[in-house]
Design a protein around this motif. Sequence first.
Motif, PDB file in Angstrom:
ATOM      1  N   SER A 267     -78.566  18.085  49.493  1.00 15.82           N
ATOM      2  CA  SER A 267     -77.598  18.980  50.135  1.00 15.82           C
ATOM      3  C   SER A 267     -76.614  19.549  49.112  1.00 15.82           C
ATOM      4  CB  SER A 267     -76.837  18.240  51.235  1.00 15.82           C
ATOM      5  OG  SER A 267     -76.306  17.011  50.758  1.00 15.82           O
ATOM      6  N   ALA A 268     -76.268  18.763  48.094  1.00 21.44           N
ATOM      7  CA  ALA A 268     -75.384  19.263  47.032  1.00 21.44           C
ATOM      8  C   ALA A 268     -76.109  20.304  46.184  1.00 21.44           C
ATOM      9  CB  ALA A 268     -74.909  18.104  46.169  1.00 21.44           C
ATOM     10  N   THR A 269     -77.375  20.046  45.890  1.00 19.48           N
ATOM     11  CA  THR A 269     -78.164  21.022  45.138  1.00 19.48           C
ATOM     12  C   THR A 269     -78.257  22.335  45.900  1.00 19.48           C
ATOM     13  OG1 THR A 269     -79.456  19.257  44.104  1.00 19.48           O
ATOM     14  CG2 THR A 269     -80.422  21.465  44.098  1.00 19.48           C
ATOM     15  N   ASP A 270     -78.524  22.265  47.202  1.00 20.91           N
ATOM     16  CA  ASP A 270     -78.618  23.471  48.021  1.00 20.91           C
ATOM     17  C   ASP A 270     -77.310  24.251  48.009  1.00 20.91           C
ATOM     18  OD1 ASP A 270     -81.207  22.821  48.639  1.00 20.91           O
ATOM     19  OD2 ASP A 270     -80.752  22.042  50.645  1.00 20.91           O
ATOM     20  N   ALA A 271     -76.178  23.538  48.011  1.00 22.95           N
ATOM     21  CA  ALA A 271     -74.875  24.198  48.045  1.00 22.95           C
ATOM     22  C   ALA A 271     -74.609  25.020  46.792  1.00 22.95           C
ATOM     23  CB  ALA A 271     -73.766  23.171  48.240  1.00 22.95           C
ATOM     24  N   LEU A 272     -75.361  24.734  45.715  1.00 27.79           N
ATOM     25  CA  LEU A 272     -75.157  25.431  44.448  1.00 27.79           C
ATOM     26  C   LEU A 272     -76.190  26.518  44.188  1.00 27.79           C
ATOM     27  CD1 LEU A 272     -74.326  22.262  42.346  1.00 27.79           C
ATOM     28  CD2 LEU A 272     -72.710  24.057  42.965  1.00 27.79           C
ATOM     29  N   LYS A 273     -77.173  26.643  45.048  1.00 24.74           N
ATOM     30  CA  LYS A 273     -78.193  27.673  44.884  1.00 24.74           C
ATOM     31  C   LYS A 273     -77.569  29.061  45.083  1.00 24.74           C
ATOM     32  CE  LYS A 273     -81.866  24.913  44.448  1.00 24.74           C
ATOM     33  NZ  LYS A 273     -82.692  24.870  43.232  1.00 24.74           N
TER      34      LYS A 273
END
Length: 578
Positions: A267-273
Amino acid sequence: MFENGDLILRYLERLGVEYVFGVPGGSIEPFYDALARSERRGGIRTITARHETGAAFMAEGYARETGRIGVCCSTAGPGATNLLTGVASAYADGIPMLVITAQTALDRFGQGSLQETSCTGIHTVEMFARCTRYNTLVSHPAQLETKLLQAVSHAVSNQPGPAHLAIPLDVMRHRIPDNVIDGALNAFTNHEVAPSERFIQSALGELDPAKKVTLVLGEGAAEASELLIRIAESRRWLMVTTPRGKGLIDSFHPLYRGVFGFAGHDSATDALKVENADRVVAIGTALDEVSTCGWDPTTILSDRLIHISNNPAHLSRSTMARLVVLGSPKVLFESLAKVWSIRPTSQASRSISSDERLPVNTRLDDPDKCFDRSGRIKSQALMTYMSRICPLDTRVLMDTGNSFLWGIHYWNVRRPTNMPPEINHFHIGLGFAAMGWAIGTSVGMAAAGRQHPVVCFTGDGSYLMSGQELTIALQENLNILMLVLNDASLGMVSHGQKLSGGEQVATRLPSVDFSMMARALGVESYRVESMEQLADLDITEILSRPGPCLVDVIVDGDQVPPLGSRMKVLTSSIQTDK
């Protein structure tokens, strides 16, 4: 009688230091004489480690808890070389520390003295050169005061870390007038560097029109964390933390998406896409492997990056960023908050509460395992349970290995409403990742804050390296709960071998009953093999009283920890070599 050792301690008293952690020996004896005199008059006293590496870890724990400089010392020879790993760990994580090592007397340099570590012997000053911010031999008594002040100044600067003084026996023993201490300590203030107006306007120009922004809070964002949360709430920005920044945001905050990087959350990775972040604002973090998910170019490392830090070392890799700002994040965002008419206080940011068993907006790898009570203890369930029942003022340390992997991913941070924003109760030693780090560091932390409980998660491999430091917690009556994750294996290495297709070798450990070991040391201890047995322990009561306790936790070694980003780096290196 007043000697140079007394001079060092009087200056350290002015800096608020209470303890020196170390191991005595022949060449450091004059300094211990000064410590004995200090203790008799109610000043700084010594805590004796079982190993010098542990002493350095303890000094780090003291610094983390108090915000003041941690101090460790050793005798010459192996005492000094034993300190190296602990000093390197503090250097990698930017922990302010004064390191004092002894040298044989100056007039015996080069003559083969016992434990000689001069420039003509085992050259320890040269060894410390690459893991300290300041490193010097005090070669004349008249140098000591000046070099001491310079060492402390470097240690607590905006680029903090250990500073090392190698002091010969005769220099430490040198007698001085008792009114000699008159040096000013103005240089030791950790000054806030205000960003220039041009960079404030540049940041405003980048962020004001942005529709979607994600904040990345690293360890250097601590003092600005409350303000950053208020801004995120006002502008509906998403927030993530780096592994070292975990703990600065309540895990249940509705805008928080978890940890990005080592052992982090999808979810953190997705927030940075790019589809979720027009701009990525990284605050107080270096762009190293663990904070960039193995240098992932689709998240932080892009031309969407705005990188802000008070520490120039953090900014040295920001070659791809569209804006780099050297200066106080707090000062910068105070200026932006004023432009955006964001009020200086916000009840929402200070009182996050939730009846949810797990954070709704953080995607865990195995959420079902968080409540699995079948068979051997699942580390996912262990972290979830302990993070729920520990008092809110508990200091939590995760040791190198599976412990910090499970902790980064599954420990749920709950920040009490009265907690100062710059304080973080979740600690990992991720810069140098030394096994046994959390054991010594928990002792130093507990000594510094005796009114608060300390919980240390460590592995059986780490405990076999450094578990003897628990006897200090007994001797000092420190409130430490030590949980040993026992799977009779070097678990992180073993899983890494399996995931990378490597040989399964050299990771098995003997089946050890650590509760019996602790009992032999005189420490209260328990052995638990199921979640039901763990729940039967009154952890809250254990943490309410002084004195150490050890729990030998038999964990399910077949559970795979969140190693994804680390394996990506290791396996890509293997492919490159081919």
